[in-house]
Scaffold this active site. Sequence first.
Site, short mmCIF file in Angstrom:
data_model
loop_
_atom_site.label_atom_id
_atom_site.label_comp_id
_atom_site.label_asym_id
_atom_site.label_seq_id
_atom_site.Cartn_x
_atom_site.Cartn_y
_atom_site.Cartn_z
N HIS A 278 0.84 -1.22 0.00
CA HIS A 278 0.00 0.00 0.00
C HIS A 278 0.87 1.26 0.00
O HIS A 278 0.56 2.25 0.68
CB HIS A 278 -0.94 0.01 1.21
CG HIS A 278 -2.05 -0.99 1.13
ND1 HIS A 278 -3.19 -0.80 0.39
CD2 HIS A 278 -2.17 -2.24 1.67
CE1 HIS A 278 -3.99 -1.85 0.50
NE2 HIS A 278 -3.39 -2.74 1.27
N ASP A 341 -0.90 -5.10 5.92
CA ASP A 341 -1.85 -5.99 5.25
C ASP A 341 -1.60 -6.02 3.74
O ASP A 341 -0.99 -5.11 3.17
CB ASP A 341 -3.28 -5.55 5.53
CG ASP A 341 -3.59 -4.17 4.96
OD1 ASP A 341 -2.69 -3.30 5.02
OD2 ASP A 341 -4.71 -3.95 4.49
N GLU A 342 -2.10 -7.04 3.10
CA GLU A 342 -2.14 -7.17 1.64
C GLU A 342 -0.80 -6.84 0.98
O GLU A 342 -0.74 -6.22 -0.08
CB GLU A 342 -3.25 -6.27 1.07
CG GLU A 342 -4.63 -6.72 1.54
CD GLU A 342 -5.75 -5.80 1.12
OE1 GLU A 342 -6.86 -6.30 0.85
OE2 GLU A 342 -5.54 -4.57 1.08
N ALA A 343 0.29 -7.31 1.60
CA ALA A 343 1.63 -7.10 1.03
C ALA A 343 1.93 -8.23 0.05
O ALA A 343 2.91 -8.98 0.18
CB ALA A 343 2.67 -7.05 2.15
#
Length: 536
Positions: A278, A341-343
């Site tokens: 992100h 998150d969401e790496a």
Amino acid sequence: MRRHHRTTPRISRLLGSLLLVAAAGAFTVGSAPAPAPAPDPAPAPLGRVVPAPASVEPGTSPYRVTGGTGIRVDDSREVRRIGAYLADVLRPSTGYPLPVTSHGQGGIRLRLAKGPFGAEGYRLESGRKGVTITAAEPAGLFHGVQTLRQLLPAAVEKDSVQPGPWLVAGGTIEDSPRYAYRGAMLDVSRHFFTVAQVERYIDELALYKVNKLHLHLSDDQGWRIAIDSWPRLATYGGSTQVDGGKGGYYTKADYKEIVRYAASRYLEVVPEIDMPGHTNAALASYAGLNCDGVAPPLYTGTDVGFSSLCVGKDITYDFVDDVVRELAAITPGRSLHIGGDEAHSTSHADYVKFMDRVQPIVAKYGKTVIGWHQLTGATPAQGALAQYWGLDDTSEAEKAQVAKAAQNGTGLILSPADRMYLDMKYTADTPLGQDWAGLVDVKRSYDWDPGAYLPGAPASAVRGVEAPLWTETIQSSADIEYMAFPRLAGAAELGWSPAATHDWDAYKVRLAAQGPRWDALGIGYYRSPQVPWPAR
């Protein structure tokens, strides 16, 4: 010479009596009795507030706020400030002066005293002679004031004089929170919101005893906080938002004002810099943060998982150190959120390496780490909190990973996306929001127990709850309010009220009573058919 006759006093009195009798007869003979004055409407029941109080003992005699009511406070700056806040709420609608004073008797009294209140609890006692709110700490008094607001008619929230009467039901409320962490998150990265818009949301959160404001300050679409040592983060990385537009960012003075305002409402700001994923706004601002040394273009879409800081480069950790140092210096709260998150573009080994290097940086600058629950895939630092945003159907392995970390001492903040994400659509027809986590109606968002939600996680590991609002589709304060209300009230109750009070059928009646208050405050909310709202 003509002489003037003079009436004697006795005759004068007699004539006056006859005239009065005649006049009285003219108005009474053949006419109906004068109507009796209408009785006062009953005050709101003592327990009809959100969040539900821990203990309610109804009394018999209500208190009436009148033009002679004063607000008595302890002779301390903080209590005087809370008294002034209460007066500012009540004066426009009542039209009463409501002086704030440390002298006198009766009226509304705010007092600090030792007792079994904890840091945020309070006792509210109401009777014919007055209302007294007692707490051990100023935060408790402030929360008691929010309860008092809800005990008064909804019209008390209006900004013009209303007819009243202003009655507070008699009795005693003893109250303290279930969890110390009761949060709401506002994503200012996908769409930017001004200081004034954030402060409006703070006021709405405070009404329901929320005590943490998590600001999502960076993401692929925008970097929203000025960093002196890396100025292009804000001036370039903050120059756009989802679907284009000018974006924006907070100067350090802006951020300090948000922090100050939140503190005046007893909310602690938790800033988030999401990493290592992100991060496109940062990567676009400084080419050196990219493994190939090439800056990508700014991004205005809504896909996730494509960006990553370069874990193997030393400049990455210089960047993190500078950002954390500058942000910690203007954040008086205890926590700093590092995302995580969401790496998806970061290998697991690199993710672990990154978190092993970044968490000590946060500690170096005196802050406690909070991360999304993917942090538990690395080694959470001692004292770290993991924010769980999984769904009911999240894999058992992922849930077990989080539960194991909780068993080993990592505290949990619960934000299950299919319960607590305020950006999820209520129904398929909701004009705003998303539905990747499913449709989240008002009952579903309320009807679960944080203490028993995550299998294998001890109830003692749960530090509280948080209701995030992601802003891919949210562009205005009206959008925020429509998606947050009424679900935010339920999230606040899950964080504050004892588990024993948890009952959807009772809650929806108390929630319905909030509708006229939101109308008076100008909050445009979703009138869920699951809630028996009063007619407008």
